[in-house]
Scaffold this active site. Structure first.
Site, PDB file in Angstrom:
ATOM      1  N   ASP A 216       0.846  -1.192   0.000  1.00 31.85           N
ATOM      2  CA  ASP A 216       0.000   0.000   0.000  1.00 31.85           C
ATOM      3  C   ASP A 216       0.887   1.250   0.000  1.00 31.85           C
ATOM      4  O   ASP A 216       1.895   1.321   0.712  1.00 31.85           O
ATOM      5  CB  ASP A 216      -0.921   0.002   1.228  1.00 31.85           C
ATOM      6  CG  ASP A 216      -2.076   0.975   1.075  1.00 31.85           C
ATOM      7  OD1 ASP A 216      -3.221   0.515   0.936  1.00 31.85           O
ATOM      8  OD2 ASP A 216      -1.831   2.207   1.089  1.00 31.85           O
TER       9      ASP A 216
ATOM     10  N   ASN B 149     -12.799  -3.555   2.174  1.00 36.86           N
ATOM     11  CA  ASN B 149     -13.840  -2.539   2.227  1.00 36.86           C
ATOM     12  C   ASN B 149     -14.720  -2.653   0.988  1.00 36.86           C
ATOM     13  O   ASN B 149     -14.220  -2.691  -0.135  1.00 36.86           O
ATOM     14  CB  ASN B 149     -13.205  -1.155   2.301  1.00 36.86           C
ATOM     15  CG  ASN B 149     -12.450  -0.932   3.592  1.00 36.86           C
ATOM     16  OD1 ASN B 149     -12.919  -1.326   4.658  1.00 36.86           O
ATOM     17  ND2 ASN B 149     -11.272  -0.327   3.523  1.00 36.86           N
TER      18      ASN B 149
ATOM     19  N   VAL C 183     -11.100   2.773  -3.766  1.00 40.01           N
ATOM     20  CA  VAL C 183     -10.697   2.328  -5.111  1.00 40.01           C
ATOM     21  C   VAL C 183     -11.691   1.262  -5.594  1.00 40.01           C
ATOM     22  O   VAL C 183     -11.862   0.227  -4.940  1.00 40.01           O
ATOM     23  CB  VAL C 183      -9.266   1.753  -5.101  1.00 40.01           C
ATOM     24  CG1 VAL C 183      -8.880   1.280  -6.500  1.00 40.01           C
ATOM     25  CG2 VAL C 183      -8.268   2.802  -4.602  1.00 40.01           C
TER      26      VAL C 183
ATOM     27  N   HIS D 260     -10.175  -5.305  -3.483  1.00 38.86           N
ATOM     28  CA  HIS D 260      -8.851  -5.509  -2.909  1.00 38.86           C
ATOM     29  C   HIS D 260      -8.998  -5.935  -1.463  1.00 38.86           C
ATOM     30  O   HIS D 260      -9.877  -5.471  -0.745  1.00 38.86           O
ATOM     31  CB  HIS D 260      -7.989  -4.241  -3.001  1.00 38.86           C
ATOM     32  CG  HIS D 260      -8.663  -2.996  -2.534  1.00 38.86           C
ATOM     33  ND1 HIS D 260      -9.604  -2.339  -3.304  1.00 38.86           N
ATOM     34  CD2 HIS D 260      -8.555  -2.287  -1.389  1.00 38.86           C
ATOM     35  CE1 HIS D 260     -10.038  -1.275  -2.638  1.00 38.86           C
ATOM     36  NE2 HIS D 260      -9.427  -1.231  -1.467  1.00 38.86           N
TER      37      HIS D 260
ATOM     38  N   HIS E  95      -6.888  -5.851   2.038  1.00 36.06           N
ATOM     39  CA  HIS E  95      -5.748  -5.315   2.766  1.00 36.06           C
ATOM     40  C   HIS E  95      -5.210  -6.421   3.671  1.00 36.06           C
ATOM     41  O   HIS E  95      -5.983  -7.071   4.379  1.00 36.06           O
ATOM     42  CB  HIS E  95      -6.165  -4.153   3.673  1.00 36.06           C
ATOM     43  CG  HIS E  95      -6.783  -2.989   2.964  1.00 36.06           C
ATOM     44  ND1 HIS E  95      -6.128  -1.785   2.796  1.00 36.06           N
ATOM     45  CD2 HIS E  95      -8.003  -2.819   2.391  1.00 36.06           C
ATOM     46  CE1 HIS E  95      -6.913  -0.925   2.165  1.00 36.06           C
ATOM     47  NE2 HIS E  95      -8.064  -1.530   1.908  1.00 36.06           N
TER      48      HIS E  95
HETATM   49  P1  AMP Z   1      -9.872   1.355   0.231  1.00 35.25           P
HETATM   50  O1  AMP Z   1     -10.222   2.532   1.079  1.00 35.25           O
HETATM   51  O2  AMP Z   1     -10.196   0.052   0.899  1.00 35.25           O
HETATM   52  O3  AMP Z   1     -10.473   1.454  -1.158  1.00 35.25           O
HETATM   53  O4  AMP Z   1      -8.289   1.350   0.092  1.00 35.25           O
HETATM   54  C1  AMP Z   1      -7.589   1.816  -1.007  1.00 35.25           C
HETATM   55  C2  AMP Z   1      -6.123   1.719  -0.663  1.00 35.25           C
HETATM   56  O5  AMP Z   1      -5.371   1.867  -1.845  1.00 35.25           O
HETATM   57  C3  AMP Z   1      -5.629   2.788   0.312  1.00 35.25           C
HETATM   58  O6  AMP Z   1      -5.085   2.147   1.455  1.00 35.25           O
HETATM   59  C4  AMP Z   1      -4.576   3.537  -0.496  1.00 35.25           C
HETATM   60  O7  AMP Z   1      -3.481   3.960   0.284  1.00 35.25           O
HETATM   61  C5  AMP Z   1      -4.172   2.510  -1.522  1.00 35.25           C
HETATM   62  N1  AMP Z   1      -3.607   3.035  -2.771  1.00 35.25           N
HETATM   63  C6  AMP Z   1      -4.104   4.019  -3.553  1.00 35.25           C
HETATM   64  N2  AMP Z   1      -3.329   4.191  -4.637  1.00 35.25           N
HETATM   65  C7  AMP Z   1      -2.320   3.299  -4.545  1.00 35.25           C
HETATM   66  C8  AMP Z   1      -1.182   2.991  -5.344  1.00 35.25           C
HETATM   67  N3  AMP Z   1      -0.933   3.637  -6.495  1.00 35.25           N
HETATM   68  N4  AMP Z   1      -0.341   2.017  -4.948  1.00 35.25           N
HETATM   69  C9  AMP Z   1      -0.568   1.361  -3.780  1.00 35.25           C
HETATM   70  N5  AMP Z   1      -1.630   1.593  -2.989  1.00 35.25           N
HETATM   71  C10 AMP Z   1      -2.488   2.564  -3.342  1.00 35.25           C
END
Ligand code: AMP
Length: 120
Positions: free
Chosen positions: A33, A91, A100, A104, A106
């Site tokens: 992340d 999430n 995003v 995914h 975490h």
């Molecule tokens: P969520 O809130 O569950 O959608 O988490 C999205 C996650 O994606 C967050 O923890 C961000 O820090 C992570 N994120 C966003 N852009 C990138 C990226 N380019 N590379 C790695 N992680 C990312």
């Protein structure tokens, strides 16, 4: 929900933007992340156009469902987390604050993480 092929994880899967890769196989890609919330914070994404767990659990073929979950476990093993443990979070949707729109998981670890939700 219509899958947005311009979302950041889609671009990572297509190789259009880089990632700090941890593990990859035919079903999944895992990478660190960019804004870690724990000493270990890795994301695992399936290789398919699924916005969320809601869509993946219904729409993904069995082989991908199986392969993706194996890849999550394998990623944790590669990270050396099996002994001390880790937390998985996926999430899904607005209540969970999904940012995003590509499914995914975490993987969080590297220290004792405390209670699951602190502000219920
Ligand atoms: P969520 O809130 O569950 O959608 O988490 C999205 C996650 O994606 C967050 O923890 C961000 O820090 C992570 N994120 C966003 N852009 C990138 C990226 N380019 N590379 C790695 N992680 C990312």
């Amino acid at each position: 929900m219509v899958y947005d092929t311009e979302n950041i994880f889609s671009k990572i899967l297509k190789g259009e933007i880089p990632c700090n890769k941890v593990y990859e196989d035919e079903f999944a890609l895992a990478f660190h992340d960019i804004n870690p919330q724990a000493p270990v914070h890795t994301l695992v994404i399936p290789k398919g156009e699924y916005v969320s767990m809601a869509e993946f659990s219904v729409g993904a073929p069995d082989e991908l469902l199986t392969g993706f979950f194996r890849a999550i476990g394998e990623t944790a093993r590669v990270l050396g987390l099996d002994e001390d443990g880790y937390r998985l979070i996926a999430n899904t949707g607005k209540n969970a604050h999904q940012d995003v729109p590509h499914l995914h998981f975490h993987i969080l670890s590297g220290k004792p993480l405390g209670p699951m939700l602190s502000n219920f």
